[in-house]
Scaffold this motif. Sequence first.
Motif, PDB file in Angstrom:
ATOM      1  N   ARG A 159       0.834  -1.211   0.000  1.00 17.59           N
ATOM      2  CA  ARG A 159       0.000   0.000   0.000  1.00 17.59           C
ATOM      3  C   ARG A 159       0.867   1.260   0.000  1.00 17.59           C
ATOM      4  O   ARG A 159       0.558   2.242  -0.683  1.00 17.59           O
ATOM      5  N   TYR A 160       1.950   1.221   0.768  1.00 15.46           N
ATOM      6  CA  TYR A 160       2.865   2.367   0.798  1.00 15.46           C
ATOM      7  C   TYR A 160       3.468   2.590  -0.585  1.00 15.46           C
ATOM      8  O   TYR A 160       3.583   3.729  -1.061  1.00 15.46           O
ATOM      9  N   LEU A 161       3.849   1.499  -1.239  1.00 19.55           N
ATOM     10  CA  LEU A 161       4.408   1.577  -2.588  1.00 19.55           C
ATOM     11  C   LEU A 161       3.373   2.113  -3.568  1.00 19.55           C
ATOM     12  O   LEU A 161       3.672   2.965  -4.421  1.00 19.55           O
ATOM     13  N   GLN A 162       2.140   1.651  -3.445  1.00 23.04           N
ATOM     14  CA  GLN A 162       1.068   2.064  -4.344  1.00 23.04           C
ATOM     15  C   GLN A 162       0.761   3.558  -4.196  1.00 23.04           C
ATOM     16  O   GLN A 162       0.644   4.273  -5.198  1.00 23.04           O
ATOM     17  N   ILE A 163       0.634   4.035  -2.954  1.00 17.07           N
ATOM     18  CA  ILE A 163       0.362   5.457  -2.723  1.00 17.07           C
ATOM     19  C   ILE A 163       1.527   6.314  -3.204  1.00 17.07           C
ATOM     20  O   ILE A 163       1.342   7.372  -3.816  1.00 17.07           O
ATOM     21  N   SER A 164       2.760   5.858  -2.928  1.00 18.02           N
ATOM     22  CA  SER A 164       3.941   6.610  -3.363  1.00 18.02           C
ATOM     23  C   SER A 164       3.988   6.707  -4.882  1.00 18.02           C
ATOM     24  O   SER A 164       4.361   7.754  -5.437  1.00 18.02           O
ATOM     25  N   ALA A 165       3.609   5.637  -5.562  1.00 15.98           N
ATOM     26  CA  ALA A 165       3.608   5.636  -7.019  1.00 15.98           C
ATOM     27  C   ALA A 165       2.543   6.577  -7.567  1.00 15.98           C
ATOM     28  O   ALA A 165       2.788   7.331  -8.519  1.00 15.98           O
ATOM     29  N   LEU A 166       1.361   6.545  -6.981  1.00 13.04           N
ATOM     30  CA  LEU A 166       0.277   7.400  -7.459  1.00 13.04           C
ATOM     31  C   LEU A 166       0.597   8.883  -7.260  1.00 13.04           C
ATOM     32  O   LEU A 166       0.346   9.713  -8.147  1.00 13.04           O
ATOM     33  N   LEU A 167       1.154   9.224  -6.099  1.00 11.13           N
ATOM     34  CA  LEU A 167       1.399  10.630  -5.779  1.00 11.13           C
ATOM     35  C   LEU A 167       2.800  11.090  -6.166  1.00 11.13           C
ATOM     36  O   LEU A 167       3.109  12.280  -6.045  1.00 11.13           O
ATOM     37  N   GLN A 168       3.622  10.148  -6.616  1.00  9.15           N
ATOM     38  CA  GLN A 168       5.004  10.438  -7.022  1.00  9.15           C
ATOM     39  C   GLN A 168       5.752  11.235  -5.951  1.00  9.15           C
ATOM     40  O   GLN A 168       6.519  12.157  -6.248  1.00  9.15           O
ATOM     41  N   THR A 169       5.568  10.849  -4.712  1.00 12.82           N
ATOM     42  CA  THR A 169       6.206  11.560  -3.602  1.00 12.82           C
ATOM     43  C   THR A 169       7.682  11.196  -3.453  1.00 12.82           C
ATOM     44  O   THR A 169       8.337  11.666  -2.538  1.00 12.82           O
ATOM     45  N   TYR A 170       8.191  10.351  -4.366  1.00 13.72           N
ATOM     46  CA  TYR A 170       9.607  10.009  -4.337  1.00 13.72           C
ATOM     47  C   TYR A 170      10.440  11.068  -5.056  1.00 13.72           C
ATOM     48  O   TYR A 170      11.659  11.114  -4.903  1.00 13.72           O
ATOM     49  N   THR A 171       9.797  11.912  -5.860  1.00 10.78           N
ATOM     50  CA  THR A 171      10.530  12.995  -6.536  1.00 10.78           C
ATOM     51  C   THR A 171       9.913  14.361  -6.254  1.00 10.78           C
ATOM     52  O   THR A 171      10.509  15.387  -6.564  1.00 10.78           O
ATOM     53  N   ASN A 172       8.707  14.400  -5.689  1.00 18.19           N
ATOM     54  CA  ASN A 172       8.026  15.669  -5.425  1.00 18.19           C
ATOM     55  C   ASN A 172       7.380  15.619  -4.041  1.00 18.19           C
ATOM     56  O   ASN A 172       7.011  14.558  -3.550  1.00 18.19           O
ATOM     57  N   VAL A 173       7.248  16.799  -3.441  1.00 12.79           N
ATOM     58  CA  VAL A 173       6.502  16.884  -2.195  1.00 12.79           C
ATOM     59  C   VAL A 173       5.027  16.669  -2.476  1.00 12.79           C
ATOM     60  O   VAL A 173       4.294  16.070  -1.689  1.00 12.79           O
ATOM     61  N   TRP A 174       4.590  17.135  -3.650  1.00 11.46           N
ATOM     62  CA  TRP A 174       3.174  17.024  -4.003  1.00 11.46           C
ATOM     63  C   TRP A 174       3.053  17.018  -5.516  1.00 11.46           C
ATOM     64  O   TRP A 174       3.794  17.694  -6.229  1.00 11.46           O
ATOM     65  N   ILE A 175       2.146  16.228  -6.038  1.00 11.82           N
ATOM     66  CA  ILE A 175       1.894  16.184  -7.471  1.00 11.82           C
ATOM     67  C   ILE A 175       0.506  16.749  -7.730  1.00 11.82           C
ATOM     68  O   ILE A 175      -0.472  16.325  -7.119  1.00 11.82           O
ATOM     69  N   GLU A 176       0.427  17.718  -8.618  1.00 12.98           N
ATOM     70  CA  GLU A 176      -0.861  18.343  -8.936  1.00 12.98           C
ATOM     71  C   GLU A 176      -1.539  17.548 -10.044  1.00 12.98           C
ATOM     72  O   GLU A 176      -1.509  17.901 -11.214  1.00 12.98           O
ATOM     73  N   ASP A 177      -2.161  16.448  -9.653  1.00  7.06           N
ATOM     74  CA  ASP A 177      -2.832  15.559 -10.605  1.00  7.06           C
ATOM     75  C   ASP A 177      -4.097  15.033  -9.936  1.00  7.06           C
ATOM     76  O   ASP A 177      -4.059  14.055  -9.189  1.00  7.06           O
ATOM     77  N   PRO A 178      -5.249  15.680 -10.178  1.00 11.28           N
ATOM     78  CA  PRO A 178      -6.497  15.298  -9.496  1.00 11.28           C
ATOM     79  C   PRO A 178      -6.870  13.830  -9.669  1.00 11.28           C
ATOM     80  O   PRO A 178      -7.376  13.192  -8.727  1.00 11.28           O
ATOM     81  N   GLU A 179      -6.615  13.260 -10.851  1.00  7.71           N
ATOM     82  CA  GLU A 179      -6.993  11.865 -11.082  1.00  7.71           C
ATOM     83  C   GLU A 179      -6.199  10.917 -10.198  1.00  7.71           C
ATOM     84  O   GLU A 179      -6.731   9.975  -9.625  1.00  7.71           O
ATOM     85  N   ARG A 180      -4.919  11.160 -10.093  1.00  4.20           N
ATOM     86  CA  ARG A 180      -4.083  10.311  -9.235  1.00  4.20           C
ATOM     87  C   ARG A 180      -4.425  10.526  -7.764  1.00  4.20           C
ATOM     88  O   ARG A 180      -4.405   9.588  -6.971  1.00  4.20           O
ATOM     89  N   GLU A 181      -4.715  11.748  -7.400  1.00  2.23           N
ATOM     90  CA  GLU A 181      -5.092  12.021  -6.013  1.00  2.23           C
ATOM     91  C   GLU A 181      -6.380  11.292  -5.653  1.00  2.23           C
ATOM     92  O   GLU A 181      -6.488  10.696  -4.570  1.00  2.23           O
TER      93      GLU A 181
END
Length: 498
Positions: free
Chosen positions: A342-364
Amino acid sequence: MRSSIFLSYASEQSEAATHIELSLKGDGYSVFRDRTSLPPGESFDARIRTAIEESDLFIFLISRQSVSPGRYTLTELKFAEQKWGHPAGHVLPVLVEPVPKEAIPVFLRAVTILNPRGNVTAEVAAEVTRMTAPWWRRMLQPRRLVPTIAVMVIIVVVAWMGLPGYLERREQERQAAKLEKESQLKAESGDYTNAWKLLEQANAIAPGSSAVFEAQEGLAMKLLRNAGLSYFRGDRSYFEELVNRTLPVLSRGTSGAKAERLANLLAHMGWAEYLRERAGVGGLPPAQHYRHALEVDPRNVYGHAMWGFEILRKRGSVAAVAEAKEHFSAALESRREREYLRYLQISALLQTYTNVWIEDPEREKEAIRVANEMRINGETRPKGWGLGSFKGKLWSIYHFDVVTDDRLAPLLAALPPAEHLALFRWLFPEDDLEGDGAPSLFNFLFVLAQLQEQGGDRAGALASYRRLLSEFANKGYNSSRATKIVSDANAALKRLSS
């Protein structure tokens, strides 16, 4: 208890058979003769077959009559061959009169045929005693005693010469096992650096130890899984050093691994390539390893999950989200490593490994749906607010879309309002707003109040907006955004009170 013997003979040798039977019985053996031992009225074939099946030794008196076609002695011999397959140690052929060699059945010629030179009965009894004697007693026979002693001396000498080496290896294995246990305890406490050093020491003491190899592989995979999912600056050198240390261990393991273990190693080698890419070094495409892992083990947890991560890392389309979801679902079906998956899945969706936040409503929205699925399934609730924490990744959605901006509406489309409110309360209990990275009560109440209002909890929303205003007054916030939040709260109170 002495052996059971079946005596097979032609009727013409009945007298010789009688002498042999009496002699063997006198020595304590149980002897079955196809004629004298058969109870009246019992099925002949069935009783003969059973007697042979229950016997330990089969004596066949060879004569012109006993080997003639059509004689029942050949049927008895067939039953013996069906039982033992090979006559050695079980069948004693006795030549009681001259018979051409070619007339003797092949099964009997497969062992040495007893050709008595004197008294037939005495020589048969002696051979039976030899064949049924314990192995150690047979070794003490004069013709075997010298070779037996010689072999035993050689064994003792070889064992004595090898004893120091054996004892040294045992001590090495003991020391290596002790270091392996200490390494495990260090890893469990989070001291991975010293855990790795201890395994290196164990490998130096007992090189080639499969137990140490597997422990190194397990720790290498754990170190790799712990890397690459949080946003850090200046972590390139760490990634490069980690890959250089762990990848050779994984590659070594693939040479003898099979099935799930091999697939696990291959998947983590793909993750190492991802980290190498993050370090700017380059290497093989990670998906190549994930594909190979699933060819070896189609249901492999890591192969599916890491490939799902890679799809979301490389592609931003809605189709990519759906494709990655299939891989994560396949991984979750195993019911293993759920928190990590689940941690891997959320990190992949929000791309928090390269950004503090990703502005992508669909992924959010998809991340919110994943978190709600966790809640409904009774999975472990994310804990802690530290850097790169699971809970912190999810809070960033509300922080950037609601606290620092006014984009709640798109998020509300992820779930029905009441369900969204239940998820928020589950993810962020109010009594858990402490620690580095935790939101302020002021920001928390602003998000909670709006979700309560949307979820139909009018009384709860009024209470939360009022508490928000009180918190604003107590803390003395003066930023423009805080002022805007207070203005929105006052408007909401007016709206809900009317």
